[in-house]
Design an enzyme around this catalytic site. Structure first.
Site, PDB file in Angstrom:
ATOM      1  N   GLY A 155      -4.553   2.538  -5.107  1.00 31.49           N
ATOM      2  CA  GLY A 155      -3.457   3.615  -5.248  1.00 31.49           C
ATOM      3  C   GLY A 155      -4.051   4.769  -6.212  1.00 31.49           C
ATOM      4  N   CYS A 156      -4.135   5.982  -5.862  1.00 31.94           N
ATOM      5  CA  CYS A 156      -4.713   6.968  -6.266  1.00 31.94           C
ATOM      6  C   CYS A 156      -4.511   7.187  -7.762  1.00 31.94           C
ATOM      7  CB  CYS A 156      -4.517   8.256  -5.529  1.00 31.94           C
ATOM      8  SG  CYS A 156      -2.868   8.784  -5.392  1.00 31.94           S
ATOM      9  N   ASN A 157      -3.265   7.233  -8.182  1.00 26.58           N
ATOM     10  CA  ASN A 157      -3.007   7.269  -9.546  1.00 26.58           C
ATOM     11  C   ASN A 157      -3.530   6.170 -10.255  1.00 26.58           C
ATOM     12  OD1 ASN A 157      -1.328   9.700  -9.410  1.00 26.58           O
ATOM     13  ND2 ASN A 157       0.151   8.682  -8.389  1.00 26.58           N
TER      14      ASN A 157
END
Length: 354
Positions: A155-157
């Site tokens: 996940g990017c975050n």
């Protein structure tokens, strides 16, 4: 050797970024692209910026269409890839950019996603520290990626925050409880589907918090990564994302309590040692902090850190492009490692400016 590639979910933002990067990869040849409601349309109709791939037409997203390729990248909504990947019989390497294969704990999946929990795959953040008492400073997740056949891109975050804090956890200079992180994020991370709160009229000129109060789905993924980095005790995290009017990018400001008695020099040294020699994760000189603009289109995570002496906390500010290093770039970087290619192949540290 040229590897044949298929991209499932090619009409979305993550799929489009995968294709943009894959188009410049010297060892990967994109032969098949698939969509859902877009099946049957020319790829160029949904991704008009990808001129070099204008000869491709979107097909149906089925195991029959995807099987037979050397590599399949999945850029599907959460919950959509798990059942499909289980049907593959003839794919050397599958890389999932969704969440379906990230979490090792079925209870975490049930609490934050719901539905069927699928087997966790090898996690695709090569630079992430993995605690190992036999190796000074620990190992890196890239070791687990060598020869992998199934990879879960992050996940990017989640990867932004984990990369921000893992060096301090691994070095034992910050506490794993009472971590606070606030992120300014671009709306492309929410996908391409039409949603009222993502309309330009709703985003321009305003900053909009969402998933406030411990409900964001990336929280257990961050906790999982920090436990891998060697967190002693429970990892507690207050995570607040805020949509801001930029199409792509993440600026994460993360703070954590310092372990009593550690010096500012020891803290900075932990981060500099962790990322020394890394191609894509860079610690900026003391007093410098990154901008999202400096990472756009690049496979880089830039971070600066400071010590808040009054609060006895470290402050780490990290920037990356959520579609590049946060998703598609991490997927391709991990695939390179799995296949024994140079890790940097097809990926750039240079962003786009202005």
């Amino acid at each position: 050797m040229t590897y044949s590639v298929a991209v499932a979910g090619a009409s979305g933002y993550a799929g489009g970024e995968l294709l943009r990067l894959l188009a410049g990869h010297p060892e990967f040849e994109v032969r098949t692209v698939t969509g859902h409601s877009t099946a049957g349309q020319p790829l160029i109709a949904t991704q008009p910026h990808l001129r070099s791939l204008a000869h491709l037409t979107l097909g149906e997203t089925t195991a029959e269409v995807l099987d037979g390729h050397d590599i399949v990248f999945f850029a599907l909504p959460h919950g959509a890839s798990g059942a499909l990947t289980a049907q593959l019989t003839d794919v050397r390497l599958a890389v999932d950019c969704g969440a379906d294969h990230r979490l090792t704990d079925a209870a975490d999946w049930a609490a934050f996603y719901g539905g069927e929990h699928h087997e966790a795959w090898t996690y695709g953040v090569p630079e992430l520290i993995v605690a190992d008492p036999t190796a000074e400073g620990g190992n890196r997740q890239r070791d687990a990626l060598v020869g992998a056949t199934r990879i879960a891109a992050p996940g990017c975050n989640a990867s932004t925050v984990a990369l921000s804090l893992a060096p301090g956890i691994a070095a034992g200079v910050i506490e794993p409880d009472d971590i606070v992180t606030v992120l300014a994020v671009g709306p492309s991370g929410a996908g391409k589907a039409a949603k009222t709160h993502l309309l330009g009229a709703e985003l321009m000129g305003t900053a909009n918090p969402y998933a406030v109060g411990g409900t964001h789905r990336h929280i257990p993924e961050i906790q999982q990564s920090l436990r891998r980095a060697g967190a002693r005790g429970e990892v507690t995290l207050s995570f607040t994302p805020v949509l801001v009017p930029m199409s792509r990018g993440i600026l994460a400001t993360s703070t954590a309590k310092l372990v009593p008695g550690v010096s500012a020099a020891e803290v900075r040294a932990a981060w500099e040692r962790a990322y020394e020699g890394e191609s894509f994760v860079h610690v900026l000189p003391a007093g410098e902090f990154p901008r999202t603009a400096d990472t756009l289109g690049a496979n880089t995570c830039l971070m600066g850190l400071a010590i808040d002496e009054a609060a006895d906390r470290v402050v780490v500010v990290a920037a990356l492009d959520n579609l590049a290093k946060g998703t598609a770039g991490a997927a391709i970087q991990s695939a390179n490692i799995a296949l024994g290619l140079p890790e940097q192949t097809g990926l750039s540290v240079n962003g786009v400016a202005p």
